[in-house]
Design an enzyme around this catalytic site. Sequence first.
Site, PDB file in Angstrom:
ATOM      1  CG  HIS A 169      -2.540  -0.755   1.246  1.00 48.27           C
ATOM      2  ND1 HIS A 169      -2.158  -2.790   1.395  1.00 48.27           N
ATOM      3  CD2 HIS A 169      -3.088  -0.810  -0.077  1.00 48.27           C
ATOM      4  CE1 HIS A 169      -3.368  -2.907   1.349  1.00 48.27           C
ATOM      5  NE2 HIS A 169      -3.907  -2.191   0.149  1.00 48.27           N
ATOM      6  CG  PHE A 171       3.002   7.658  -5.010  1.00 48.13           C
ATOM      7  CD1 PHE A 171       2.129   7.985  -5.147  1.00 48.13           C
ATOM      8  CD2 PHE A 171       3.916   7.793  -6.125  1.00 48.13           C
ATOM      9  CE1 PHE A 171       1.833   9.580  -6.021  1.00 48.13           C
ATOM     10  CE2 PHE A 171       4.003   8.822  -7.101  1.00 48.13           C
ATOM     11  CZ  PHE A 171       2.633   9.481  -7.024  1.00 48.13           C
ATOM     12  NE  ARG A 172       7.051   1.444  -7.981  1.00 49.88           N
ATOM     13  CZ  ARG A 172       7.658   1.769  -8.460  1.00 49.88           C
ATOM     14  NH1 ARG A 172       7.347   2.157  -9.970  1.00 49.88           N
ATOM     15  NH2 ARG A 172       8.676   1.994  -8.374  1.00 49.88           N
ATOM     16  CG  HIS A 173      -2.190   0.153  -4.425  1.00 53.49           C
ATOM     17  ND1 HIS A 173      -2.524  -0.713  -5.154  1.00 53.49           N
ATOM     18  CD2 HIS A 173      -2.907   1.100  -3.285  1.00 53.49           C
ATOM     19  CE1 HIS A 173      -3.476  -0.819  -5.009  1.00 53.49           C
ATOM     20  NE2 HIS A 173      -3.953  -0.266  -3.637  1.00 53.49           N
ATOM     21  CG  ASP A 210      -5.289   2.542  -0.146  1.00 54.26           C
ATOM     22  OD1 ASP A 210      -6.193   2.277   0.757  1.00 54.26           O
ATOM     23  OD2 ASP A 210      -5.139   1.310  -1.552  1.00 54.26           O
ATOM     24  CG  ASP A 319      -8.566  -0.971  -4.371  1.00 55.74           C
ATOM     25  OD1 ASP A 319      -7.387  -0.568  -4.277  1.00 55.74           O
ATOM     26  OD2 ASP A 319      -9.503  -1.192  -2.755  1.00 55.74           O
ATOM     27  CE1 TYR A 341      -3.225  -8.707   2.889  1.00 62.25           C
ATOM     28  CE2 TYR A 341      -3.080 -11.022   2.160  1.00 62.25           C
ATOM     29  CZ  TYR A 341      -3.715  -9.705   1.450  1.00 62.25           C
ATOM     30  OH  TYR A 341      -4.741  -9.107   1.467  1.00 62.25           O
ATOM     31  CB  ALA A 369      -2.158 -15.450  -2.263  1.00 66.28           C
TER      32      ALA A 369
END
Length: 435
Positions: A169, A171-173, A210, A319, A341, A369
């Site tokens: 989470h 800036f690239r996201h 975010d 998102d 995670y 996952a």
Amino acid sequence: MFTSDALLITDDKEELFQNVLTQVAEQFSRAFKINELKTEVTNRLAMLEKRVELEGMKVVEIEKCRNDIKKLREEMASRNNSNFLEDNKKLTPCRDVMSYPKYHLSRETVEALRLPTFDAWQWEPNEMLTCLEHMYHDLGLVKDFNINPITLKRWLLCIHDNYRINPFHNFRHCFCVTQMMYSMICLCSLQEKFTQVDVLILMTAAVCHDLDHPGYNNTYQVNARTELAVRYNDISPLENHHCAVAFQIFSQPDCNIFSHFDPEAFKQIRQGTITLILATDMARHGEILDSFKQKVDNFHYTDEEHVTCLKMVLIKCCDISNEVRPMEVAEPWVDCLLEEYFMQSDREKTEGLPVAPFMDREKVTKPTAQIGFIKFVLIPMFETVMKLFPQIEEAMVQPLRESRDRYEELKQIDDAMNEVQKKKSENLTMGSKKK
Ligand SMILES: [Zn+2]
């Protein structure tokens, strides 16, 4: 006698009068004294009250300082360099626009930026900022809303500075989600269906969605009873926080791209942005998708409720759209997410909090996952959106199906490897038993 009597009488009367006068005077004086006393008592009481208040405040202050120090210590100890106390400092951009190099985007970049295949890993933060700036210009938002181009630069800088350096989470996201929104606006010709206000809300919500994410999800916030969970009563604490930070940034005139909007227009942008950011809480996924499914077969762009619901689904799609991208672009994001995670589940273990199996490094693998998420979350959502925009099938849904198939193959290989491993160890124990 008469005289003397008279005198006596006069004397008596005078004495009586004097007495009465003295008594009256005494009573007056007593009354004054009582008043004086009353005033004094009142003053003293006020002073005492003030002192009690001050002393009380001191106690509160000391307690607050003690808590703050405790919090700081905990934050420092927990290697997580997040600290909500320092939030306000970051709200002002650290760098000025002058030091933000002007990148010239090549024609190839400008073209690639419109596609879901765009590779965000190739770009540095300053280049991503230039790309975001380009999107606002290209969509006609700067022109149509008369946005000050320098304020736009400063706002984006401030946005960048208010994303933390998390594995996922970050800036690239933020950039990827916004770029996917931009490519969906282009691909689905959304500017023909939506008003420019809607387009401005979609883009701005994506940019802000975010902000200041601490790297630990809502479940952690609630279970650990963090400051955010307490502040927002366990109701989407993170999304509420992202939204609040977004509007703290807009409250600074230097960064407010809407500063010249009339109050009604600002209210509309604010409400729209809040609705979209709050919609990104995955706890609400079922509720939002069900509501959209009910509208999609008889969709009306004139129905405000329908349009709002579609916008919520669009930001949700963007998102979680990494798997829509080519494998080389998408796969590193899985590692980033798992890293975040694992950071959380490790912390939950040390803090004695419940650990979700999908975050547990002992239980999760990349294929496990991804398969469930692609099959049961991504494909059903994108296929529903496809009913409205068939053009996304080739560009977005097909890559998802391919990704699902690839991860299923990987899982088969993983399973086969595990089977071999299991047999090997069984043989070993058999062998040792024989001996
Ligand atoms: Zn996000």
